[in-house]
Design an enzyme around this catalytic site. Sequence first.
Site, PDB file in Angstrom:
ATOM      1  N   ASP A  21       0.874  -1.077   0.085  1.00  0.00           N
ATOM      2  CA  ASP A  21       0.077  -0.370   0.041  1.00  0.00           C
ATOM      3  C   ASP A  21       0.994   1.358   0.188  1.00  0.00           C
ATOM      4  O   ASP A  21       1.794   0.945   0.249  1.00  0.00           O
ATOM      5  CB  ASP A  21      -0.760   0.038   1.158  1.00  0.00           C
ATOM      6  CG  ASP A  21      -0.246   0.101   2.933  1.00  0.00           C
ATOM      7  OD1 ASP A  21       0.952  -1.150   2.802  1.00  0.00           O
ATOM      8  OD2 ASP A  21      -0.199   1.060   3.368  1.00  0.00           O
ATOM      9  N   GLU A  36      -0.413  -1.221   5.279  1.00  0.00           N
ATOM     10  CA  GLU A  36       1.089  -0.662   6.740  1.00  0.00           C
ATOM     11  C   GLU A  36       0.793   0.716   7.429  1.00  0.00           C
ATOM     12  O   GLU A  36       0.573   1.439   8.258  1.00  0.00           O
ATOM     13  CB  GLU A  36       2.233  -1.025   6.081  1.00  0.00           C
ATOM     14  CG  GLU A  36       3.366  -0.684   6.856  1.00  0.00           C
ATOM     15  CD  GLU A  36       4.039   0.624   7.409  1.00  0.00           C
ATOM     16  OE1 GLU A  36       4.667   0.746   7.922  1.00  0.00           O
ATOM     17  OE2 GLU A  36       3.426   1.173   6.341  1.00  0.00           O
TER      18      GLU A  36
HETATM   19 ZN   LIG Z   1       7.155   2.740   4.238  1.00  0.00          ZN
END
Ligand SMILES: [Zn+2]
Length: 411
Positions: free
Chosen positions: A96, A161
């Site tokens: 992401d 994340e």
């Molecule tokens: Zn990162």
Amino acid sequence: MTEKDLLKKIDTYKQDVIDLQTNMIACPAVSPTQGGKGEAQKAAYLMSVLKKMKFDEIKTINVKDPQAPAGYRPNIIATYYGQDRSKTLWVMAHMDVVPAGNLSDWKTDPFKAVIKGDKIYGRGSEDNHQGIVCGILAVKAFMDLGLRPPCNYALLLNADEEIGSEFGIIEILKKYPKTFGKNDVFIVPDGGVADGSMIEVAEKNVIWFEFTVQGKTTHGSTPKAGINAHHAGARLIVALVDGLHKKFNKKNALFAPESASTFAATKHEANVPNINTIPGTDVFCLDCRILPCYTNKEVLAEVQRIVKKIEKQCKVKVTIKTPHIDASKPTDKNEPMVKLMAKAVKEVYKITPKVVGVGGGTVAAALRNEGYPAVVYAKLDETMHQPNEYVSIKNTLGDSKIFALVAYQFK
Ligand SMILES: [Zn+2]
């Protein structure tokens, strides 16, 4: 076959860096909570790449997310067996990216790779495509040379994340703990400095506090008729910041640049709109980064003690919220894999790296808390999250070599 062959092989992968980056940058894997579509498109591209390589096992863990158009958030695991299959060296990176932000701040289209000399521009190029590419190219060198590392080498490409890993590593550790063996170790290429000299092995505990001080509103000319929450809040800030620094005052030279715990007053909410009103409510926040020799529980207890004192002195009521609270066990700096990393960095970049602890905030904490040694390492220009984010091809090849050297020696 020697280490030198691995390094030489990786030197031939410049076009692979460009291809991987170009294709990944074209998949804007922004979180659904930030208006994006998640990682499904990028994961499908990466699966097509990994399937063409000589991995022994590839699987996905799709975590349900009704907000994502695909209905899930993908996590990919690809394993290349070692001569000894009882333990695994993991390279964990995330798919992401953060949103592009203000498009007028970008000189190029954030989701179209533009190559200028050593730099490839695009959102996600450095954070965390660099880590993904290094993880892939390090093992590609083994595959291309027909080599098996001493132990398994695996890629773990995560979702989510940037928002907190609830659909990524946190979920995997919770629901699929058998993914990992008790002797496994992790490289997390998601933090570093420009000269590649920082190997991060520890983080401080983090507590974010929000305090709401409740008094009584009144006219500015008759303060005694009310209870000034702003004044009480100011006293509380001073009491907390001074009191916490005094009580939790140990230092640890491993941590840089702040070797002690830090307690900082940060956000403050606007109160009354006019000067002649005594505010009845005051809201402010503290960002606390605590050395791992203290527990969050001790800090919470001290905060409560100080709050009670100010409540009594100022006749206010204070509510405490902790929007974010995180504890992190350190990885021992004498862990064999930390030594291997340091040796590999020295060999590739010709510098002596520093093994350090930082203020907190990396996803390695979740791994360390489960008892896995984890080092955060990358050579980065630190353009992540900014407009005109770019990645250095040289850094990517250098870090790939470091991971390959560690894999070659990890027993
Ligand atoms: Zn990162």
